[in-house]
Motif scaffolding. Structure first.
Motif: not given
Length: 277
Positions: A152, A150, A135, A137-138
C-alpha cells in the motif's frame, strides 16, 4: 485550449529561471524532458529533481517531462517520484509516457531493453502498476515482467482520480491507439518510422474521432501537439496553430529542440503563447 513550453536545455538554474518566466508570460504549462545520456545534448539533469524544483518555484502552470519511457524506470520508484512531485505542485503534474528514444545511452549502453515489442509490454505493465499504487489501496501485481507482493503506497496523489497520463499513440496502429484509450491524453505520432512530422491536421481529426468513438471513460481527455511559432508575428502564429486547434488538439506545445541559443529560447518564452483571440 492551453499552451505549454518545453524547455530543451540550459543549466539547472537557467531552467528554473525560464520556468518562472514562462509562468509570468502566461503559458499554461512548462515541461522539461526525461533523458539519461545523449552526448550531443551536453548538460542533462534528472527530470524528477528538476520537476520538484519547478513545482515549488511556480504556482499555476502544469508541469511534466516530455516524455518518460517507463520501460527503463522501475514503476514502484516512478510511483513514489510522481506522487511526491504532485504533492509539491499541489496537483499540477502531468505524466507523458512513450517508448523513448534509443539514441539515449540510458537504453543500449547500460543493458536496458531496446526491442520495441518488449518495451511496449514493459510500458503496459508499468502503467498498470503505477495506477495501482497511486490508488492508496492494497495492491499486488503478477505480470509477464513484474511481480509485486501486496503493498500500500501512501499518500495517494493530490489529484484524483489520478495524475493525468498522456500516452504516445501511433496512428493508425490499433494496439497503440487502444492503449491510449485507457488514459488521459494522446501524444500523436505515425506508426510508420520517421513519419511523425508528416502527420497533418486531418490525421489528428481522425485520431480524435477514433477516441470519441471508442473511449468509454467520461474523464477529461487531452490531445497534445508540438510545434514552433514566431513570437513576434501573431498573425503568422495563428495561421500555424489554428488548423490543429480546429482538428481537436487541446494543448499546443511550443518546442525548440534544435534551438542552440538559450537567449532565443528565453525571448520566445517572454513573448508568450500563440493564443488565438
Amino acid at each position: 485550449m492551453q499552451y505549454g513550453f518545453i524547455i530543451p536545455r540550459g543549466n539547472v538554474h537557467e531552467i528554473l529561471e525560464l520556468t518562472q518566466e514562462a509562468e509570468e508570460a502566461g503559458w499554461d504549462g512548462v515541461f522539461y524532458w526525461d533523458g539519461i545520456n545523449i552526448e550531443v545534448v551536453g548538460e542533462m539533469y534528472d527530470p524528477w529533481a528538476v520537476l520538484a524544483a519547478m513545482a515549488v518555484r511556480t504556482n499555476r502552470v502544469r508541469i511534466g517531462a516530455m516524455l518518460t519511457p517507463p520501460s527503463r524506470r522501475r514503476p514502484w520508484k516512478l510511483a513514489r517520484e510522481t506522487v511526491t512531485v504532485d504533492h509539491l505542485s499541489h496537483g499540477r503534474l502531468v505524466v507523458p509516457v512513450g517508448l523513448g528514444a534509443l539514441d539515449d545511452g540510458g537504453f543500449g549502453k547500460v543493458g536496458e531493453v531496446t526491442e520495441r515489442k518488449e518495451r511496449a509490454q514493459l510500458m503496459d505493465e508499468s502503467l498498470d502498476i503505477l495506477t495501482g499504487l497511486w490508488s492508496g489501496q492494497p495492491f499486488s501485481y503478477h505480470g509477464q515482467h513484474y511481480q509485486l507482493e501486496e503493498m500500500t503506497f501512501l499518500p495517494p496523489p493530490a489529484q484524483q482520480p489520478r495524475i493525468p497520463i498522456w500516452v504516445v499513440g501511433a496512428w493508425p496502429a490499433q494496439k497503440s491507439m487502444q492503449r491510449v484509450l485507457k488514459y488521459d491524453g494522446l501524444l500523436p505520432t505515425a506508426a510508420a518510422p520517421g513519419e511523425h512530422g508528416n502527420l497533418k491536421p486531418d490525421d489528428i481529426r481522425a485520431m480524435r474521432a477514433y477516441i470519441e468513438q471508442n473511449r468509454t471513460s467520461t474523464t477529461p481527455f487531452d490531445i497534445i501537439w508540438e510545434g514552433e511559432t514566431p513570437g513576434d508575428n501573431r498573425a503568422q502564429a495563428a495561421e500555424i496553430v489554428k488548423p490543429y486547434i480546429d482538428s481537436g488538439i487541446t494543448w499546443w506545445m511550443e518546442s525548440r529542440w534544435l534551438t542552440p541559443d538559450l537567449d532565443v529560447i528565453r525571448t520566445r518564452i517572454r513573448q508568450g503563447p500563440p493564443r488565438i483571440v
